[in-house]
Design a protein around this motif. Sequence first.
Motif, PDB file in Angstrom:
ATOM      1  N   VAL A   1       0.878  20.637  -4.092  1.00  0.00           N
ATOM      2  CA  VAL A   1      -0.387  19.929  -3.906  1.00  0.00           C
ATOM      3  C   VAL A   1      -0.751  19.157  -5.169  1.00  0.00           C
ATOM      4  CG1 VAL A   1      -2.858  20.251  -3.500  1.00  0.00           C
ATOM      5  CG2 VAL A   1      -1.198  21.576  -2.182  1.00  0.00           C
ATOM      6  N   GLU A   2      -0.519  19.769  -6.331  1.00  0.00           N
ATOM      7  CA  GLU A   2      -0.853  19.101  -7.593  1.00  0.00           C
ATOM      8  C   GLU A   2      -0.023  17.838  -7.782  1.00  0.00           C
ATOM      9  OE1 GLU A   2      -1.246  20.226 -12.364  1.00  0.00           O
ATOM     10  OE2 GLU A   2      -0.324  21.626 -10.937  1.00  0.00           O
ATOM     11  N   GLN A   3       1.258  17.897  -7.455  1.00  0.00           N
ATOM     12  CA  GLN A   3       2.100  16.712  -7.564  1.00  0.00           C
ATOM     13  C   GLN A   3       1.643  15.621  -6.599  1.00  0.00           C
ATOM     14  OE1 GLN A   3       5.850  18.613  -6.813  1.00  0.00           O
ATOM     15  NE2 GLN A   3       6.408  18.677  -8.998  1.00  0.00           N
ATOM     16  N   THR A   4       1.189  16.015  -5.420  1.00  0.00           N
ATOM     17  CA  THR A   4       0.712  15.034  -4.437  1.00  0.00           C
ATOM     18  C   THR A   4      -0.523  14.311  -4.955  1.00  0.00           C
ATOM     19  OG1 THR A   4       1.538  16.476  -2.669  1.00  0.00           O
ATOM     20  CG2 THR A   4       0.042  14.708  -2.038  1.00  0.00           C
TER      21      THR A   4
ATOM     22  N   LEU B   1      -5.234  20.848   1.536  1.00  0.00           N
ATOM     23  CA  LEU B   1      -5.811  20.565   0.226  1.00  0.00           C
ATOM     24  C   LEU B   1      -5.487  19.163  -0.268  1.00  0.00           C
ATOM     25  CD1 LEU B   1      -5.081  23.984  -1.551  1.00  0.00           C
ATOM     26  CD2 LEU B   1      -7.193  23.248  -0.414  1.00  0.00           C
ATOM     27  N   THR B   2      -4.546  18.482   0.398  1.00  0.00           N
ATOM     28  CA  THR B   2      -4.195  17.119  -0.009  1.00  0.00           C
ATOM     29  C   THR B   2      -4.934  16.059   0.798  1.00  0.00           C
ATOM     30  OG1 THR B   2      -2.347  16.958   1.557  1.00  0.00           O
ATOM     31  CG2 THR B   2      -1.882  17.934  -0.595  1.00  0.00           C
ATOM     32  N   LEU B   3      -5.707  16.469   1.820  1.00  0.00           N
ATOM     33  CA  LEU B   3      -6.351  15.494   2.693  1.00  0.00           C
ATOM     34  C   LEU B   3      -7.542  14.847   1.995  1.00  0.00           C
ATOM     35  CD1 LEU B   3      -6.301  17.434   6.095  1.00  0.00           C
ATOM     36  CD2 LEU B   3      -4.618  15.819   5.204  1.00  0.00           C
ATOM     37  N   GLN B   4      -7.746  13.581   2.281  1.00  0.00           N
ATOM     38  CA  GLN B   4      -8.915  12.878   1.754  1.00  0.00           C
ATOM     39  C   GLN B   4     -10.172  13.274   2.511  1.00  0.00           C
ATOM     40  OE1 GLN B   4      -9.107   8.643   2.457  1.00  0.00           O
ATOM     41  NE2 GLN B   4      -9.964   8.250   0.423  1.00  0.00           N
TER      42      GLN B   4
ATOM     43  N   GLU C   1       0.858  -1.186   0.000  1.00  0.00           N
ATOM     44  CA  GLU C   1       0.000   0.000   0.000  1.00  0.00           C
ATOM     45  C   GLU C   1       0.889   1.228   0.000  1.00  0.00           C
ATOM     46  OE1 GLU C   1      -3.272   0.321  -0.087  1.00  0.00           O
ATOM     47  OE2 GLU C   1      -3.970  -1.738   0.228  1.00  0.00           O
ATOM     48  N   CYS C   2       0.634   2.157  -0.937  1.00  0.00           N
ATOM     49  CA  CYS C   2       1.405   3.397  -1.041  1.00  0.00           C
ATOM     50  C   CYS C   2       0.455   4.585  -1.077  1.00  0.00           C
ATOM     51  CB  CYS C   2       2.276   3.405  -2.298  1.00  0.00           C
ATOM     52  SG  CYS C   2       3.630   2.209  -2.271  1.00  0.00           S
ATOM     53  N   VAL C   3       0.797   5.617  -0.333  1.00  0.00           N
ATOM     54  CA  VAL C   3       0.025   6.864  -0.306  1.00  0.00           C
ATOM     55  C   VAL C   3       1.007   8.024  -0.272  1.00  0.00           C
ATOM     56  CG1 VAL C   3      -1.526   8.306   1.057  1.00  0.00           C
ATOM     57  CG2 VAL C   3      -2.017   5.885   0.798  1.00  0.00           C
ATOM     58  N   ALA C   4       0.751   9.054  -1.070  1.00  0.00           N
ATOM     59  CA  ALA C   4       1.582  10.256  -1.073  1.00  0.00           C
ATOM     60  C   ALA C   4       1.017  11.270  -0.096  1.00  0.00           C
ATOM     61  CB  ALA C   4       1.645  10.853  -2.480  1.00  0.00           C
ATOM     62  N   VAL C   5       1.893  11.849   0.735  1.00  0.00           N
ATOM     63  CA  VAL C   5       1.499  12.875   1.698  1.00  0.00           C
ATOM     64  C   VAL C   5       2.444  14.056   1.539  1.00  0.00           C
ATOM     65  CG1 VAL C   5       0.476  11.265   3.351  1.00  0.00           C
ATOM     66  CG2 VAL C   5       2.900  11.812   3.520  1.00  0.00           C
ATOM     67  N   LEU C   6       1.919  15.260   1.709  1.00  0.00           N
ATOM     68  CA  LEU C   6       2.715  16.481   1.624  1.00  0.00           C
ATOM     69  C   LEU C   6       3.191  16.850   3.025  1.00  0.00           C
ATOM     70  CD1 LEU C   6       3.876  18.743  -0.075  1.00  0.00           C
ATOM     71  CD2 LEU C   6       1.704  19.967   0.141  1.00  0.00           C
TER      72      LEU C   6
END
Length: 426
Positions: A309-312, A416-419, A220-225
Amino acid sequence: MIVHSKENVTGVNEMAETDPMTVDERRKYLHKIRLRYWRAEGRKERSRLLDEAQAVTGLHRKSLIRLLNGELGRKRRKRERGKRYGPEVDAAIAVIARSLDYPCAERLQPNLVWMARHLQAHGELLLSETTLELLGKISISSVRRRLPASQRAAQRLAHRVGRPAPTSSVRSFIPMRRIAWEERQPGHLEVDLVHHCGLSSQGQYVHTLQLVDVASGWSECVAVLGRSWLVMQDGFERIRQRLPFAIRELHPDNGSEFLNAHLLRYWKDKVKADVSRSRPFHKNDNRFVEENNFSLVRAYVGYGRLDTVEQTHLLNQLYDKLWLYHNFFQPVLRLQEKRIRSEQTPAKVKRMYAPAIPPLERLIQAGALSPEKQAACLALREQTNPMRLREEIQALVDRLAHLPCAPEGQVEDVRLTLQQPEHSHV
Protein backbone atom coordinates in the motif's frame (compact mmCIF):
# COMPACT_ATOMS: atom_id res chain seq x y z
CA MET A 1 -2.01 -35.09 -52.72
CA ILE A 2 -1.80 -36.17 -49.07
CA VAL A 3 1.49 -37.88 -48.21
CA HIS A 4 1.32 -40.08 -45.14
CA SER A 5 4.03 -39.63 -42.57
CA LYS A 6 5.13 -43.25 -42.88
CA GLU A 7 6.25 -42.59 -46.43
CA ASN A 8 9.77 -41.26 -46.92
CA VAL A 9 9.29 -38.45 -49.42
CA THR A 10 12.68 -36.81 -48.88
CA GLY A 11 14.91 -39.86 -49.00
CA VAL A 12 16.05 -41.95 -51.93
CA ASN A 13 13.19 -43.18 -54.11
CA GLU A 14 12.70 -46.87 -53.42
CA MET A 15 11.37 -47.53 -56.95
CA ALA A 16 14.26 -48.59 -59.18
CA GLU A 17 14.30 -47.57 -62.82
CA THR A 18 14.50 -51.24 -63.85
CA ASP A 19 11.28 -52.29 -62.07
CA PRO A 20 8.54 -53.51 -64.41
CA MET A 21 5.71 -51.11 -65.21
CA THR A 22 2.51 -51.33 -63.20
CA VAL A 23 -0.87 -51.89 -64.85
CA ASP A 24 -1.77 -48.19 -64.59
CA GLU A 25 1.58 -47.14 -66.04
CA ARG A 26 1.16 -49.54 -68.98
CA ARG A 27 -2.35 -48.24 -69.70
CA LYS A 28 -1.13 -44.66 -69.57
CA TYR A 29 1.62 -45.44 -72.07
CA LEU A 30 -0.82 -47.23 -74.39
CA HIS A 31 -3.12 -44.20 -74.32
CA LYS A 32 -0.21 -42.10 -75.61
CA ILE A 33 0.76 -44.51 -78.42
CA ARG A 34 -2.80 -45.47 -79.42
CA LEU A 35 -3.46 -42.48 -81.65
CA ARG A 36 -0.13 -42.95 -83.44
CA TYR A 37 -1.03 -46.63 -84.01
CA TRP A 38 -4.38 -45.75 -85.58
CA ARG A 39 -2.86 -43.08 -87.85
CA ALA A 40 0.04 -45.26 -88.98
CA GLU A 41 0.27 -45.80 -92.76
CA GLY A 42 0.78 -49.40 -93.66
CA ARG A 43 1.54 -52.59 -91.78
CA LYS A 44 5.25 -51.79 -91.57
CA GLU A 45 4.65 -48.66 -89.49
CA ARG A 46 2.14 -50.48 -87.20
CA SER A 47 4.60 -53.35 -86.76
CA ARG A 48 7.32 -50.90 -85.72
CA LEU A 49 5.01 -49.31 -83.13
CA LEU A 50 4.05 -52.75 -81.78
CA ASP A 51 7.73 -53.67 -81.43
CA GLU A 52 8.32 -50.47 -79.48
CA ALA A 53 5.30 -51.03 -77.22
CA GLN A 54 6.29 -54.66 -76.63
CA ALA A 55 9.79 -53.60 -75.58
CA VAL A 56 8.51 -50.90 -73.25
CA THR A 57 5.58 -52.67 -71.57
CA GLY A 58 6.68 -56.31 -71.76
CA LEU A 59 3.22 -57.42 -72.93
CA HIS A 60 2.60 -60.08 -75.54
CA ARG A 61 2.16 -58.81 -79.08
CA LYS A 62 -1.39 -60.19 -79.39
CA SER A 63 -2.35 -58.54 -76.06
CA LEU A 64 -1.08 -55.21 -77.37
CA ILE A 65 -3.11 -55.54 -80.57
CA ARG A 66 -6.24 -56.38 -78.59
CA LEU A 67 -5.75 -53.44 -76.22
CA LEU A 68 -4.93 -50.89 -78.94
CA ASN A 69 -7.95 -51.90 -81.00
CA GLY A 70 -10.33 -52.29 -78.05
CA GLU A 71 -11.15 -50.56 -74.75
CA LEU A 72 -8.23 -49.46 -72.62
CA GLY A 73 -10.37 -48.69 -69.57
CA ARG A 74 -10.01 -51.28 -66.83
CA LYS A 75 -13.16 -53.30 -66.26
CA ARG A 76 -14.57 -54.10 -62.88
CA ARG A 77 -14.47 -57.65 -61.72
CA LYS A 78 -17.60 -59.64 -62.42
CA ARG A 79 -17.23 -61.21 -59.01
CA GLU A 80 -15.75 -59.03 -56.29
CA ARG A 81 -13.48 -60.49 -53.66
CA GLY A 82 -15.33 -61.16 -50.43
CA LYS A 83 -14.51 -59.64 -47.06
CA ARG A 84 -12.18 -61.65 -44.91
CA TYR A 85 -12.97 -59.88 -41.65
CA GLY A 86 -16.62 -59.55 -40.79
CA PRO A 87 -18.57 -57.20 -38.52
CA GLU A 88 -17.63 -59.17 -35.40
CA VAL A 89 -13.95 -58.37 -35.95
CA ASP A 90 -14.77 -54.73 -36.63
CA ALA A 91 -16.80 -54.48 -33.41
CA ALA A 92 -14.04 -56.15 -31.38
CA ILE A 93 -11.37 -53.80 -32.75
CA ALA A 94 -13.58 -50.78 -31.96
CA VAL A 95 -14.02 -51.91 -28.32
CA ILE A 96 -10.31 -52.71 -27.86
CA ALA A 97 -9.27 -49.38 -29.41
CA ARG A 98 -11.62 -47.45 -27.16
CA SER A 99 -10.39 -49.23 -24.05
CA LEU A 100 -6.81 -48.21 -24.93
CA ASP A 101 -7.85 -44.62 -25.86
CA TYR A 102 -7.45 -45.13 -29.61
CA PRO A 103 -3.74 -45.79 -30.16
CA CYS A 104 -2.32 -45.90 -33.68
CA ALA A 105 -2.64 -49.10 -35.72
CA GLU A 106 1.06 -49.93 -35.25
CA ARG A 107 0.57 -50.00 -31.46
CA LEU A 108 -2.85 -51.59 -31.51
CA GLN A 109 -2.38 -54.52 -33.92
CA PRO A 110 0.19 -56.55 -31.88
CA ASN A 111 -1.98 -56.35 -28.76
CA LEU A 112 -5.38 -57.25 -30.15
CA VAL A 113 -5.51 -60.88 -29.03
CA TRP A 114 -4.47 -60.55 -25.40
CA MET A 115 -6.53 -57.40 -24.93
CA ALA A 116 -9.55 -59.18 -26.42
CA ARG A 117 -9.14 -62.01 -23.91
CA HIS A 118 -8.60 -59.50 -21.10
CA LEU A 119 -11.75 -57.53 -21.96
CA GLN A 120 -13.70 -60.76 -22.36
CA ALA A 121 -12.70 -61.75 -18.84
CA HIS A 122 -14.10 -58.44 -17.59
CA GLY A 123 -17.36 -58.84 -19.47
CA GLU A 124 -16.70 -56.14 -22.06
CA LEU A 125 -16.50 -58.53 -25.04
CA LEU A 126 -17.98 -61.86 -26.07
CA LEU A 127 -15.88 -63.46 -28.81
CA SER A 128 -15.59 -66.80 -30.52
CA GLU A 129 -12.32 -68.64 -31.12
CA THR A 130 -12.67 -67.90 -34.83
CA THR A 131 -12.77 -64.16 -34.16
CA LEU A 132 -9.74 -64.41 -31.87
CA GLU A 133 -7.88 -66.27 -34.61
CA LEU A 134 -8.75 -63.54 -37.13
CA LEU A 135 -7.59 -60.85 -34.70
CA GLY A 136 -4.22 -62.54 -34.62
CA LYS A 137 -3.93 -62.54 -38.42
CA ILE A 138 -5.23 -59.06 -39.28
CA SER A 139 -2.63 -56.68 -40.70
CA ILE A 140 -1.75 -53.17 -39.57
CA SER A 141 -3.22 -51.71 -42.75
CA SER A 142 -6.53 -53.45 -42.19
CA VAL A 143 -6.66 -52.14 -38.62
CA ARG A 144 -5.89 -48.63 -39.85
CA ARG A 145 -8.77 -48.79 -42.35
CA ARG A 146 -11.17 -49.79 -39.60
CA LEU A 147 -10.05 -46.94 -37.31
CA PRO A 148 -9.48 -43.85 -39.45
CA ALA A 149 -7.44 -41.01 -37.99
CA SER A 150 -10.44 -38.67 -37.88
CA GLN A 151 -12.35 -41.10 -35.69
CA ARG A 152 -9.40 -41.56 -33.32
CA ALA A 153 -8.84 -37.81 -32.98
CA ALA A 154 -12.51 -37.13 -32.28
CA GLN A 155 -12.91 -39.70 -29.50
CA ARG A 156 -9.60 -40.05 -27.71
CA LEU A 157 -8.94 -38.43 -24.33
CA ALA A 158 -5.19 -37.83 -24.49
CA HIS A 159 -3.75 -35.11 -26.70
CA ARG A 160 -7.20 -33.76 -27.38
CA VAL A 161 -7.10 -30.24 -28.75
CA GLY A 162 -8.49 -28.01 -26.04
CA ARG A 163 -11.76 -26.35 -26.67
CA PRO A 164 -11.48 -22.66 -27.39
CA ALA A 165 -12.25 -20.41 -24.49
CA PRO A 166 -15.82 -19.18 -24.67
CA THR A 167 -15.99 -15.74 -26.17
CA SER A 168 -17.07 -13.24 -23.60
CA SER A 169 -20.55 -11.97 -24.33
CA VAL A 170 -19.34 -8.55 -23.20
CA ARG A 171 -16.29 -8.57 -25.46
CA SER A 172 -18.19 -9.75 -28.53
CA PHE A 173 -20.27 -6.56 -28.60
CA ILE A 174 -17.23 -4.24 -28.50
CA PRO A 175 -15.91 -3.38 -31.97
CA MET A 176 -12.26 -3.98 -32.87
CA ARG A 177 -10.48 -1.09 -34.53
CA ARG A 178 -7.41 1.13 -34.41
CA ILE A 179 -7.58 4.85 -33.73
CA ALA A 180 -6.21 6.64 -36.80
CA TRP A 181 -2.83 8.32 -36.41
CA GLU A 182 -4.20 11.46 -38.10
CA GLU A 183 -6.95 11.89 -35.47
CA ARG A 184 -7.06 15.61 -34.71
CA GLN A 185 -9.88 15.73 -32.18
CA PRO A 186 -8.73 15.23 -28.55
CA GLY A 187 -10.61 12.73 -26.42
CA HIS A 188 -9.73 9.44 -28.13
CA LEU A 189 -7.72 7.65 -25.44
CA GLU A 190 -5.68 4.48 -25.71
CA VAL A 191 -5.68 2.48 -22.46
CA ASP A 192 -3.16 -0.01 -21.10
CA LEU A 193 -1.98 -1.61 -17.87
CA VAL A 194 1.70 -1.91 -16.87
CA HIS A 195 2.60 -4.73 -14.47
CA HIS A 196 5.08 -4.09 -11.66
CA CYS A 197 5.54 -7.75 -10.68
CA GLY A 198 9.31 -8.04 -10.98
CA LEU A 199 10.55 -11.52 -11.77
CA SER A 200 7.42 -13.32 -10.51
CA SER A 201 3.78 -12.71 -11.35
CA GLN A 202 2.56 -14.58 -8.28
CA GLY A 203 0.48 -12.83 -5.68
CA GLN A 204 -0.93 -9.32 -5.77
CA TYR A 205 1.18 -6.44 -7.00
CA VAL A 206 0.95 -2.87 -8.24
CA HIS A 207 -0.16 -1.93 -11.76
CA THR A 208 0.03 1.37 -13.60
CA LEU A 209 -3.16 2.34 -15.40
CA GLN A 210 -2.23 4.66 -18.26
CA LEU A 211 -4.34 6.60 -20.76
CA VAL A 212 -2.84 8.50 -23.71
CA ASP A 213 -4.71 10.91 -25.96
CA VAL A 214 -3.92 10.15 -29.60
CA ALA A 215 -4.35 13.70 -30.91
CA SER A 216 -2.41 15.66 -28.28
CA GLY A 217 -0.18 13.15 -26.48
CA TRP A 218 -1.75 14.01 -23.10
CA SER A 219 -0.99 11.22 -20.64
CA GLU A 220 -2.67 10.10 -17.42
CA CYS A 221 -1.10 7.55 -15.05
CA VAL A 222 -2.53 6.07 -11.85
CA ALA A 223 -1.10 3.30 -9.66
CA VAL A 224 -3.52 0.59 -8.49
CA LEU A 225 -2.86 -2.37 -6.19
CA GLY A 226 -4.08 -5.45 -8.01
CA ARG A 227 -6.45 -5.28 -10.95
CA SER A 228 -9.86 -5.99 -9.50
CA TRP A 229 -12.78 -3.99 -10.82
CA LEU A 230 -12.86 -2.08 -7.52
CA VAL A 231 -9.36 -0.59 -7.87
CA MET A 232 -9.68 -0.24 -11.65
CA GLN A 233 -12.87 1.78 -11.25
CA ASP A 234 -11.21 3.95 -8.61
CA GLY A 235 -8.25 4.54 -10.94
CA PHE A 236 -10.50 5.60 -13.81
CA GLU A 237 -12.44 7.87 -11.47
CA ARG A 238 -9.20 9.63 -10.44
CA ILE A 239 -8.31 10.16 -14.08
CA ARG A 240 -11.79 11.35 -15.03
CA GLN A 241 -11.81 13.98 -12.28
CA ARG A 242 -8.39 15.32 -13.30
CA LEU A 243 -8.72 15.16 -17.09
CA PRO A 244 -9.25 18.69 -18.49
CA PHE A 245 -11.17 17.58 -21.60
CA ALA A 246 -14.06 15.26 -22.37
CA ILE A 247 -13.51 11.56 -23.09
CA ARG A 248 -14.89 10.59 -26.49
CA GLU A 249 -13.52 7.07 -26.82
CA LEU A 250 -11.71 4.51 -24.65
CA HIS A 251 -9.57 2.02 -26.54
CA PRO A 252 -8.11 -0.76 -24.31
CA ASP A 253 -6.69 -4.12 -25.32
CA ASN A 254 -8.61 -7.38 -24.81
CA GLY A 255 -7.66 -7.88 -21.16
CA SER A 256 -10.39 -9.00 -18.79
CA GLU A 257 -9.39 -6.23 -16.36
CA PHE A 258 -10.94 -3.80 -18.88
CA LEU A 259 -13.61 -5.82 -20.66
CA ASN A 260 -15.88 -6.94 -17.84
CA ALA A 261 -19.46 -6.14 -16.97
CA HIS A 262 -18.61 -4.02 -13.90
CA LEU A 263 -16.16 -1.69 -15.64
CA LEU A 264 -18.23 -1.41 -18.80
CA ARG A 265 -21.24 -0.44 -16.72
CA TYR A 266 -19.16 2.27 -15.03
CA TRP A 267 -17.97 3.59 -18.40
CA LYS A 268 -21.53 3.65 -19.68
CA ASP A 269 -23.05 5.38 -16.61
CA LYS A 270 -20.25 7.78 -15.65
CA VAL A 271 -17.92 8.29 -18.60
CA LYS A 272 -20.56 8.10 -21.36
CA ALA A 273 -17.96 7.46 -24.07
CA ASP A 274 -17.58 5.02 -26.94
CA VAL A 275 -15.58 1.87 -26.21
CA SER A 276 -13.52 0.00 -28.79
CA ARG A 277 -10.77 -2.57 -28.48
CA SER A 278 -7.63 -3.55 -30.31
CA ARG A 279 -7.23 -6.75 -32.28
CA PRO A 280 -5.79 -9.67 -30.30
CA PHE A 281 -2.00 -9.95 -30.57
CA HIS A 282 -1.72 -6.59 -32.40
CA LYS A 283 0.21 -4.30 -30.05
CA ASN A 284 0.50 -1.65 -32.75
CA ASP A 285 -3.22 -1.01 -32.42
CA ASN A 286 -2.31 0.75 -29.14
CA ARG A 287 0.99 2.12 -30.36
CA PHE A 288 0.95 5.47 -28.52
CA VAL A 289 0.24 4.07 -25.07
CA GLU A 290 2.66 1.17 -25.66
CA GLU A 291 5.45 3.65 -26.37
CA ASN A 292 4.58 5.67 -23.27
CA ASN A 293 4.67 2.52 -21.16
CA PHE A 294 8.43 2.85 -21.35
CA SER A 295 9.03 6.60 -21.61
CA LEU A 296 6.61 7.55 -18.79
CA VAL A 297 6.50 4.43 -16.60
CA ARG A 298 9.45 2.07 -16.98
CA ALA A 299 11.96 4.88 -17.48
CA TYR A 300 11.15 6.24 -14.00
CA VAL A 301 9.88 3.22 -12.06
CA GLY A 302 11.95 0.44 -13.62
CA TYR A 303 11.12 -3.26 -13.73
CA GLY A 304 11.24 -4.14 -10.01
CA ARG A 305 8.38 -5.51 -7.93
CA LEU A 306 5.96 -3.19 -6.13
CA ASP A 307 3.31 -4.82 -3.95
CA THR A 308 2.49 -2.73 -0.86
CA VAL A 309 0.00 0.00 0.00
CA GLU A 310 2.84 2.39 0.84
CA GLN A 311 4.48 1.83 -2.54
CA THR A 312 1.14 2.44 -4.26
CA HIS A 313 0.64 5.78 -2.50
CA LEU A 314 4.20 6.91 -3.20
CA LEU A 315 3.90 5.89 -6.86
CA ASN A 316 0.73 7.96 -7.18
CA GLN A 317 2.59 10.96 -5.72
CA LEU A 318 5.24 10.43 -8.39
CA TYR A 319 2.60 10.24 -11.13
CA ASP A 320 1.02 13.48 -9.91
CA LYS A 321 4.36 15.21 -10.46
CA LEU A 322 4.94 13.49 -13.79
CA TRP A 323 1.43 14.51 -14.90
CA LEU A 324 2.39 18.14 -14.48
CA TYR A 325 5.93 17.70 -15.83
CA HIS A 326 4.96 15.81 -18.98
CA ASN A 327 1.67 17.41 -20.00
CA PHE A 328 2.60 21.02 -19.23
CA PHE A 329 6.31 21.21 -20.09
CA GLN A 330 7.59 18.24 -22.11
CA PRO A 331 7.48 18.82 -25.91
CA VAL A 332 5.78 15.92 -27.71
CA LEU A 333 6.13 15.06 -31.40
CA ARG A 334 3.06 14.14 -33.41
CA LEU A 335 2.98 12.78 -36.95
CA GLN A 336 1.45 15.31 -39.33
CA GLU A 337 1.75 13.78 -42.79
CA LYS A 338 2.94 10.69 -44.65
CA ARG A 339 4.36 11.03 -48.15
CA ILE A 340 5.26 8.26 -50.58
CA ARG A 341 8.82 8.92 -51.74
CA SER A 342 8.22 7.81 -55.33
CA GLU A 343 5.83 5.74 -57.40
CA GLN A 344 8.61 3.23 -58.08
CA THR A 345 9.08 2.57 -54.34
CA PRO A 346 5.62 2.97 -52.75
CA ALA A 347 6.75 1.09 -49.63
CA LYS A 348 9.15 3.90 -48.71
CA VAL A 349 7.23 6.57 -46.83
CA LYS A 350 8.54 9.92 -45.67
CA ARG A 351 7.05 11.01 -42.35
CA MET A 352 6.50 14.70 -41.66
CA TYR A 353 6.13 15.74 -38.00
CA ALA A 354 4.48 18.81 -36.57
CA PRO A 355 6.66 21.07 -34.38
CA ALA A 356 7.18 19.53 -30.95
CA ILE A 357 5.06 21.28 -28.32
CA PRO A 358 3.71 20.23 -24.90
CA PRO A 359 0.35 18.42 -24.91
CA LEU A 360 -1.28 21.40 -23.16
CA GLU A 361 -0.39 23.68 -26.07
CA ARG A 362 -1.79 21.18 -28.55
CA LEU A 363 -5.07 21.02 -26.58
CA ILE A 364 -5.30 24.81 -26.61
CA GLN A 365 -4.70 24.91 -30.37
CA ALA A 366 -7.42 22.32 -30.93
CA GLY A 367 -9.90 24.25 -28.79
CA ALA A 368 -10.53 21.23 -26.57
CA LEU A 369 -10.42 23.14 -23.26
CA SER A 370 -13.15 25.27 -21.80
CA PRO A 371 -12.13 28.86 -20.92
CA GLU A 372 -12.15 27.99 -17.21
CA LYS A 373 -10.03 24.86 -17.66
CA GLN A 374 -7.62 26.65 -19.98
CA ALA A 375 -7.15 29.54 -17.55
CA ALA A 376 -6.61 27.15 -14.63
CA CYS A 377 -4.04 25.07 -16.55
CA LEU A 378 -2.12 28.13 -17.71
CA ALA A 379 -2.09 29.56 -14.20
CA LEU A 380 -0.80 26.26 -12.82
CA ARG A 381 2.01 26.22 -15.36
CA GLU A 382 2.94 29.84 -14.61
CA GLN A 383 3.40 29.15 -10.92
CA THR A 384 5.36 25.89 -11.45
CA ASN A 385 9.15 25.88 -11.53
CA PRO A 386 10.12 23.00 -13.88
CA MET A 387 13.62 22.74 -12.38
CA ARG A 388 12.20 22.37 -8.89
CA LEU A 389 9.59 19.93 -10.23
CA ARG A 390 12.32 17.80 -11.74
CA GLU A 391 14.15 17.65 -8.40
CA GLU A 392 10.95 16.58 -6.65
CA ILE A 393 10.46 13.81 -9.20
CA GLN A 394 14.03 12.62 -8.63
CA ALA A 395 13.49 12.57 -4.86
CA LEU A 396 10.30 10.49 -5.22
CA VAL A 397 12.02 8.04 -7.58
CA ASP A 398 14.82 7.55 -5.03
CA ARG A 399 12.34 7.05 -2.17
CA LEU A 400 10.37 4.51 -4.19
CA ALA A 401 13.53 2.54 -4.97
CA HIS A 402 14.32 2.15 -1.26
CA LEU A 403 10.85 1.08 -0.10
CA PRO A 404 10.75 -2.62 0.83
CA CYS A 405 8.29 -5.05 -0.72
CA ALA A 406 5.75 -6.97 1.33
CA PRO A 407 7.12 -9.90 3.38
CA GLU A 408 6.16 -13.34 2.17
CA GLY A 409 2.67 -14.26 3.36
CA GLN A 410 1.63 -10.69 4.24
CA VAL A 411 -1.71 -9.60 2.79
CA GLU A 412 -2.18 -5.97 1.75
CA ASP A 413 -5.61 -4.31 1.99
CA VAL A 414 -6.39 -2.76 -1.39
CA ARG A 415 -9.14 -0.61 0.16
CA LEU A 416 -6.44 1.50 1.78
CA THR A 417 -5.29 2.59 -1.69
CA LEU A 418 -8.70 3.87 -2.84
CA GLN A 419 -9.27 7.57 -3.33
CA GLN A 420 -12.93 7.14 -2.31
CA PRO A 421 -13.00 4.60 0.56
CA GLU A 422 -16.76 4.96 0.90
CA HIS A 423 -17.09 2.87 -2.28
CA SER A 424 -14.99 0.01 -0.88
CA HIS A 425 -18.06 -1.83 0.41
CA VAL A 426 -19.64 -2.08 -3.05
